[in-house]
Design a protein around this motif. Structure first.
Motif, short mmCIF file in Angstrom:
data_model
loop_
_atom_site.label_atom_id
_atom_site.label_comp_id
_atom_site.label_asym_id
_atom_site.label_seq_id
_atom_site.Cartn_x
_atom_site.Cartn_y
_atom_site.Cartn_z
N ARG A 74 -29.97 38.50 4.28
CA ARG A 74 -29.53 39.63 3.57
C ARG A 74 -30.78 40.44 3.17
O ARG A 74 -30.65 41.62 3.17
CB ARG A 74 -28.76 39.30 2.29
N GLU A 75 -32.00 39.90 2.87
CA GLU A 75 -32.94 40.55 2.19
C GLU A 75 -33.59 41.09 3.70
O GLU A 75 -34.13 42.12 3.51
CB GLU A 75 -34.26 39.70 1.87
N LEU A 84 -29.28 27.38 3.02
CA LEU A 84 -29.01 28.58 2.12
C LEU A 84 -30.05 29.53 1.91
O LEU A 84 -29.69 30.65 1.79
CB LEU A 84 -28.51 27.81 0.99
N ARG A 85 -31.41 29.04 1.53
CA ARG A 85 -32.12 30.04 1.67
C ARG A 85 -32.49 30.75 2.82
O ARG A 85 -32.95 32.18 2.58
CB ARG A 85 -33.80 29.38 1.31
N MET A 86 -32.32 30.31 3.91
CA MET A 86 -32.29 31.44 5.27
C MET A 86 -31.25 32.24 5.15
O MET A 86 -31.36 33.48 5.73
CB MET A 86 -32.24 30.47 6.61
N VAL A 142 -38.97 29.05 15.01
CA VAL A 142 -39.26 27.65 14.70
C VAL A 142 -38.70 27.28 13.38
O VAL A 142 -38.25 26.15 13.18
CB VAL A 142 -41.22 27.60 14.46
N LYS A 143 -38.81 28.23 12.49
CA LYS A 143 -38.07 28.00 11.15
C LYS A 143 -36.49 27.59 11.48
O LYS A 143 -36.15 26.36 10.85
CB LYS A 143 -38.10 29.11 10.21
N VAL A 144 -35.97 28.13 12.26
CA VAL A 144 -34.40 28.17 12.35
C VAL A 144 -34.21 26.98 13.06
O VAL A 144 -33.26 26.12 12.77
CB VAL A 144 -33.93 29.24 13.12
N THR A 145 -35.05 26.64 14.02
CA THR A 145 -35.08 25.08 14.77
C THR A 145 -35.25 24.11 13.94
O THR A 145 -34.58 23.18 13.90
CB THR A 145 -36.15 25.15 15.99
N ASN A 146 -36.30 24.22 12.90
CA ASN A 146 -36.48 23.11 12.07
C ASN A 146 -35.20 22.97 11.00
O ASN A 146 -34.96 21.62 10.76
CB ASN A 146 -37.65 23.38 11.12
N ASN A 151 -24.85 31.42 13.96
CA ASN A 151 -25.53 32.56 13.19
C ASN A 151 -26.83 32.49 13.10
O ASN A 151 -27.40 33.55 12.89
CB ASN A 151 -24.60 32.47 11.98
N LEU A 152 -27.18 31.24 12.90
CA LEU A 152 -28.95 31.14 12.57
C LEU A 152 -29.66 31.48 13.79
O LEU A 152 -30.50 31.97 13.73
CB LEU A 152 -29.10 29.72 12.10
#
Length: 879
Positions: free
Chosen positions: A287-288, A280-282, A738-742, A644-645
């Motif tokens: 949007r940011e 949810l933070r991603m 990497v963040k999306v993968t995590n 989407n991610l």
């Protein structure tokens, strides 16, 4: 005494409930510990169980206050105790008494005293009683010798010896001797009076407190009635509180879906919710990122357009200023340096930052807009909803358990019926009612003796007063003799011419002597008998009872029989091996604990067969063995959300040349601050002579300020916005794949946990759920156990009876008797010096038959040659 057995059986059952429950729960916990050791990474603390409120057992209020404060007479009691301690300083002979009891269980026979063991015991007892024996010997000698000495003294005086001759020799210190004898007799009489007052106070104290014995008897019987009347109500209250635990269990069974599902949800959310929160933070970061890219795009366009305008304006202004400096006035020697300085700084009116070379971000912005066409936040909220729907899903899949609720309820109702039936198997109320009738009848029988006790106490009081009156009679003779003798004594009168009042005083003193010989030995006999009885009662009964050493004798193992260890349980329960002592029972009752704990009834009965049928240890667990919950329908993130991610990670924001942007943003827009340049230009113009050149230069300074205001300020604002947006994008794009993968890995792990390991969580939480239900029954059994220890059938009346007996026997009677013989013994002993002094003093008050007369034996009338002779007074014919 059938009622006592029924009461003991009922109280024992309640104690066994808690003991068996504790044992079975211990086995259940051991099994859980074995599973925990097999899987150490799965160890969890047991879930908290909501505390149940069972209320308070109806408490019994007892009226007896077994406490006695003697008041002022307590000083005399302490004196008696101090005297007895001086007579008998040895400690209580516990071991000696135990040996005597054990060696003479069949009764004391005279010929057996010759045995060595008995002789040793006799010697040890004699040594312990040595102080009493010495005092008793003195008393016996007093009783025997006083009448013999009195008889011999009487015969001797009749023979005109031992002071019986009515003749008094003249002495130079006669007055001094008479005064000494008078003072000594007064002092002796005073102490005798004190002894009489002490004895009378003890006599009065005994009579007044014997009347208070009625109050102690009545309050103790009333407390026993309260004990008998409250115990059935207390047992009924404890039985009724089973409903509290049962209703709580049924309530939780009715809500098994929300409760068990909530437990499963609570265990899974530790892994699931953090992964959803990260996703949810991603979504928010997407949007940011869009907003930042839009800001970069707009700011870059503003800066590029502003740069072109600013460049043209500065070029025009630089050319115009250069033409102004070409004025002939600048060739003037005084003006020429200023003009040259201005001319040399014209190159500063130029552009520093060049934004035209920066690449645009339209490609990345287009990709982000494409990604945002899919509402990732909504997809994640669906994952939240799907996971939070676990309680409903569990409720749907546990309908078989709900279907078993009538059977479970029937089992619980059956247990409640068995408990009620078990308590009604014993005629407790009828037995206690019979006990109450027995108490009422016993109270009537005791009250019927009150009149006889009062009458006997009155006779005792009269007897003690009569004994004291004999001493008072002697005292009256001594006091009257002193008064008459002292008041009638005439120093001028000779022994043969003393007055009637003086003679009467002497006769009264001799009368006192006679009565002293008559009563002294009898008084001492009474004192000796009371001393032996009262002193030994105090040392062998009252003191060990106050220090509870007497209980230690009764509690001595194998005291009454070599095969019977403890006396009290053998008498009460016919089982002498129970570790129950009179001392421990008294302490528990003194602390107002329950009779169940005081008598250690938990050691008598075992009702495991009854408790094995209870639902909360086995049957209820079988009901939950069939619980199966399938959570595979839970989906945390749809495939569209995953795509989407991934697409967001490939939008291209990571390949933007952030360093180029930051390099241009960190530069100034112009080579020089235009406001500073304008201020310097005006300063140079002020140094010139007034004229057209000065005005022209100031006009150029104003134009430069206008350029700064209209072009530079908006560009600076756009540059600041661009700087913030670029830094945000740089932070977001840092290791974005990497963040999306995590995030996707965490969601996959959570879904794997729900899909594959949920069965273990379900079983674990089912066990915890069942354990919480068991905990409610455990709370009930623990509450019953604690109530039986401290609140049910509180046996304070038993300790009150012991304390009341101690107060009556020791404080009311023994202390008063001991104080009585102390006062009477003091008076009796002081009669001996009173006799001697009275005889000596009577010689100075009585009228003598003859007296000493001095005659001259030489013509020189020298007193050294005068010799006394006996002379009788002249006889008056008229008398």
């Amino acid at each position: 005494m059938l009622w006592t057995r029924w009461l003991v059986l009922l109280l024992c059952w309640w104690g066994a409930v808690s003991a068996t429950t504790t044992a079975e729960n211990g086995q259940y916990e051991l099994a859980q510990q074995g599973e925990s050791r097999a899987e150490p990474h799965r160890q969890r603390s047991p879930p908290p169980v909501e505390p149940l409120d069972f209320g308070f057992v109806p408490a019994a209020v007892y009226d007896t206050h077994a406490y006695y404060e003697p008041g002022a007479i307590g000083i005399l009691f302490h004196m008696v105790h101090a005297f007895l301690y001086a007579v008998q300083p040895n400690s209580f002979p516990k071991d000696l008494i135990v040996k005597v009891i054990q060696q003479n269980m069949g009764g004391i026979k005279f010929h057996e005293w010759r045995k060595p063991d008995n002789v040793v015991l006799l010697l040890e007892g004699s040594y312990y009683e040595l102080g009493f024996l010495v005092c008793a010997t003195i008393g016996v000698l007093f009783v025997v010798l006083v009448p013999l000495v009195g008889m011999c003294f009487c015969v001797c005086r009749c023979c005109e010896n031992c002071g019986g001759e009515m003749h008094q020799r003249q002495r130079k210190n006669a007055d001094c001797r008479r005064g000494f004898f008078t003072a000594t007799l007064i002092a002796t009489t005073t102490f005798i009076i004190l002894g009489v007052l002490v004895a009378y106070a003890a006599n009065y104290n005994m009579s007044s407190h014997i009347k208070n014995t009625r109050r102690l008897i009545n309050t103790n019987i009333r407390d026993l009635k309260t004990f008998a009347n409250n115990t059935p109500a207390q047992i009924e209250y404890m039985t009724a509180q089973y409903t509290t635990a049962k209703n709580k269990v049924l309530s939780e069974l009715d809500n098994i879906g929300p409760l068990l599902g909530g437990r499963i949800h609570s265990q899974l959310e530790k892994e699931v919710v953090p992964s959803l929160d990260t996703a949810l933070r991603m979504a928010g970061a997407m949007r940011e990122t869009k907003e930042a890219l839009e800001s970069v795009s707009s700011s870059l366009q503003v800066l590029q357009e502003g740069t072109d305008q600013l460049k043209d304006s500065l070029s025009t202004e630089r050319a115009s200023l250069s033409n102004t400096l070409s004025d002939p006035a600048c060739t003037n020697g005084a003006v020429s340096p200023s003009c040259n300085a201005i001319r040399s700084s014209l190159f500063q009116l130029g552009i520093n930052a060049d934004f035209s070379k920066l690449p645009d971000v339209d490609y990345a912005l287009e990709n982000v807009n494409t990604v945002l066409k899919t509402d990732l936040s909504n997809i994640i909220q669906k994952g939240y909803s799907s996971f939070n729907d676990t309680p409903r899903l569990v409720k749907e899949q546990t309908k078989n358990i709900v279907a078993e609720l009538p059977r479970v309820k029937g089992m619980l109702d059956k247990i409640g019926s068995e408990i009620n039936g078990f308590t009604k198997m014993f005629p407790v109320e009828a037995s206690l009612a019979n006990f109450t009738i027995f108490l009422n009848q016993g109270q009537k029988n005791i009250e019927s003796y009150f009149a006889q006790i009062d009458q006997l106490d009155f006779y005792r009081w009269i007897g003690c007063v009569a004994v004291l009156c004999t001493v008072v009679l002697i005292l009256s003779f001594n006091i009257l003799g002193l008064l008459c003798g002292t008041c009638g004594y005439d120093k001028q009168a000779t022994p043969t011419t003393r007055g009637c009042l003086s003679n009467t005083g002497g006769n009264l003193l001799m009368a006192g002597v006679g009565f002293s010989f008559i009563f002294a030995w009898a008084l001492m006999a009474i004192v000796t008998a009371l001393f032996l009885i009262g002193g030994n009662v105090e040392k062998l009964l009252c003191e060990p009872l106050a220090s509870r050493q007497l209980f230690q004798i009764i509690d001595t193992p194998f005291l009454v029989h070599p095969a019977k260890k403890n006396f009290l349980p053998g008498m009460l329960f016919q089982n002498p091996n129970i570790d129950l002592t009179l001392g421990s029972m008294y302490r528990e009752c003194y602390d107002n604990n329950g009779l169940y704990h005081a008598l250690q009834l938990e050691t008598m009965f075992n009702i495991n067969s009854f408790l094995n049928r209870t639902v909360y240890n086995k049957d209820l667990a079988k009901v939950f063995d069939s619980v199966e919950v399938d959570l595979q329908d839970i989906s945390l993130l749809e495939q569209a959300g995953r795509d989407n991610l991934i697409n967001f990670a490939n939008t291209g924001i990571g390949i933007i040349d952030y360093e180029a942007y930051l390099a241009e943003v960190n530069k100034g827009i112009t080579l020089v601050d235009l406001l500073t340049f304008a201020a310097d230009l005006e300063g140079q113009a002020d140094q010139l002579p007034r004229g057209a050149l000065e005005n022209a230069l100031k006009g150029h300074a104003s134009s430069i300020r206008q350029i700064h205001r209209e072009l530079v300020v908006p560009m600076e604002q756009a540059m600041s916005t661009l700087n913030q947006s670029i830094k945000l994008l740089q932070k977001t794009s840092s290791d974005l794949p990497v963040k999306v993968t995590n995030i996707l890995s965490a969601l996959d792990a959570s879904e794997y946990l729900i899909t594959n390991n949920a069965s273990h969580v379900v079983k674990q939480e089912t066990k915890n759920y069942v354990q919480s239900l068991v905990g409610y029954f455990k709370q009930y059994t623990n509450w019953v156990h604690d109530s039986l220890i401290a609140e049910v059938a509180q046996c304070k009346p038993i300790s009150n009876i012991v304390d009341s007996m101690e107060i009556v026997a020791c404080s009311f009677i023994a202390d008063s008797v001991n104080t009585f013989w102390l006062g009477l013994g003091l008076s009796s002993i002081l009669l001996l010096p009173s006799i001697i002094i009275s005889i000596k003093l009577a010689k100075y008050y009585r009228r003598m038959d003859t007296e000493d007369v001095f005659e001259d034996s030489s013509p020189y009338s020298d007193t050294l040659f005068r010799f006394p002779r006996a002379s009788a007074p002249s006889i008056c014919v008229d008398c």
